[in-house]
Design a protein around this motif. Structure first.
Motif, short mmCIF file in Angstrom:
data_model
loop_
_atom_site.label_atom_id
_atom_site.label_comp_id
_atom_site.label_asym_id
_atom_site.label_seq_id
_atom_site.Cartn_x
_atom_site.Cartn_y
_atom_site.Cartn_z
N HIS A 7 0.77 -1.11 -0.10
CA HIS A 7 0.26 -0.14 0.10
C HIS A 7 1.28 1.57 0.45
O HIS A 7 1.64 0.96 0.54
CB HIS A 7 -0.87 0.33 0.96
CG HIS A 7 -2.00 -1.32 1.79
ND1 HIS A 7 -3.14 -1.27 0.99
CD2 HIS A 7 -1.66 -2.19 2.00
CE1 HIS A 7 -3.10 -2.24 0.58
NE2 HIS A 7 -2.95 -3.36 2.06
N PRO A 8 0.78 2.16 -0.49
CA PRO A 8 -0.36 2.45 -1.54
C PRO A 8 -0.75 1.72 -3.19
O PRO A 8 0.82 1.29 -3.24
CB PRO A 8 -0.98 4.14 -1.34
CG PRO A 8 0.52 4.66 -1.54
CD PRO A 8 1.09 3.77 -0.60
N SER A 9 -1.48 1.61 -3.25
CA SER A 9 -1.08 1.16 -5.21
C SER A 9 -0.58 2.82 -5.79
O SER A 9 -0.03 2.04 -6.66
CB SER A 9 -2.26 0.89 -5.61
OG SER A 9 -4.04 1.67 -5.15
N THR A 109 3.62 -0.31 -6.34
CA THR A 109 3.15 1.46 -6.25
C THR A 109 3.12 2.16 -7.42
O THR A 109 4.55 1.87 -7.82
CB THR A 109 3.47 1.63 -4.77
OG1 THR A 109 3.14 1.00 -4.12
CG2 THR A 109 3.04 2.62 -4.60
#
Lengths: 115, 112
Positions: A7-9, A109
């Protein structure tokens, strides 16, 4: 089997700011945690890695931290530059048959650094 | 010092056909691993070769097979191609048992 969540993408930062990407893993036997940078049309490039006997590692603007108890590790990029824009992958690996086994990757990410 | 070299860079095949992809490891490396990367996803492990034998295998069907030659280079073969086999196929090399995998730029396979 091992599962790695990332995370995050997507992450968008202003040039000069810091960027942090976090990953968690499920297999307590994992002992090797590399980070890869992948630019469009290219293969993943190793940027930094850490082994389970170390809690933190730094290489110029890039650092990685590992918390074995919580089973998570993070990538920190300071003073970001537009050329840092790419997709970053975390991965985890355990020993297999006395050797370092296969890499289990997170989903990546996409980092965008705005000038 | 050449890194990991893969050929071809792009390939288009028809469903049901067979394909062979090739990899030359980085100089000094003796272990070769293959990964499949679907669009927008992380690479997934197919198998690893060391001393010309398959040392570890991921969750891929028997249609995926490989080979390692005495000079450490490797081939990935996929039989009876499916549309879902369309992906970027990555080869990674390393030395011995230590990890530290170096990836090639991949072969983009499109199955139509």
């Amino acid at each position: 089997g091992e599962n790695v969540e990332q995370h995050p993408s997507t992450l968008s930062v202003q040039e000069g700011d810091s960027a942090v990407i976090k990953c968690t893993y499920s297999d307590s036997a994992s002992n090797y945690f590399p980070w890869y940078k992948q630019e469009l049309g290219k293969g993943p490039q190793l940027i930094i890695d850490i082994r389970s006997n170390v809690g933190e590692k730094k290489d110029q603007r890039i650092a990685v931290t590992l918390n074995k108890t919580a089973k998570h590790f993070s990538l920190h990029i300071t003073e970001t530059q537009p050329e840092d824009s790419a997709v970053y992958f975390c991965a985890a690996s355990a020993y297999y048959g006395g050797s370092q086994g296969n890499l289990i990757f997170g989903k990546g990410t996409k980092l965008s650094v705005k000038p | 010092d050449a890194g990991v070299t893969q050929s071809p860079t792009h390939l288009i095949k028809t469903r049901g056909q067979q394909v062979t992809l090739r990899c030359s490891p980085k100089s000094g490396h003796d272990t070769v691993s293959w990964y499949q990367q679907a669009l927008g996803q992380g690479p997934q492990f197919i198998f690893q070769y060391y001393e010309e034998e398959e040392r570890q295998r991921g969750n891929f069907p028997d249609r995926f097979s490989g080979h390692q030659f005495p000079n450490y280079s490797s081939e990935l073969n996929v039989n009876a191609l499916l549309l879902g086999d369309s992906a970027l196929y990555l080869c990674a090399s390393s030395f011995g048992r230590t990890g530290g995998y170096t990836f090639g730029s991949g072969t983009r396979l499109t199955v139509v």
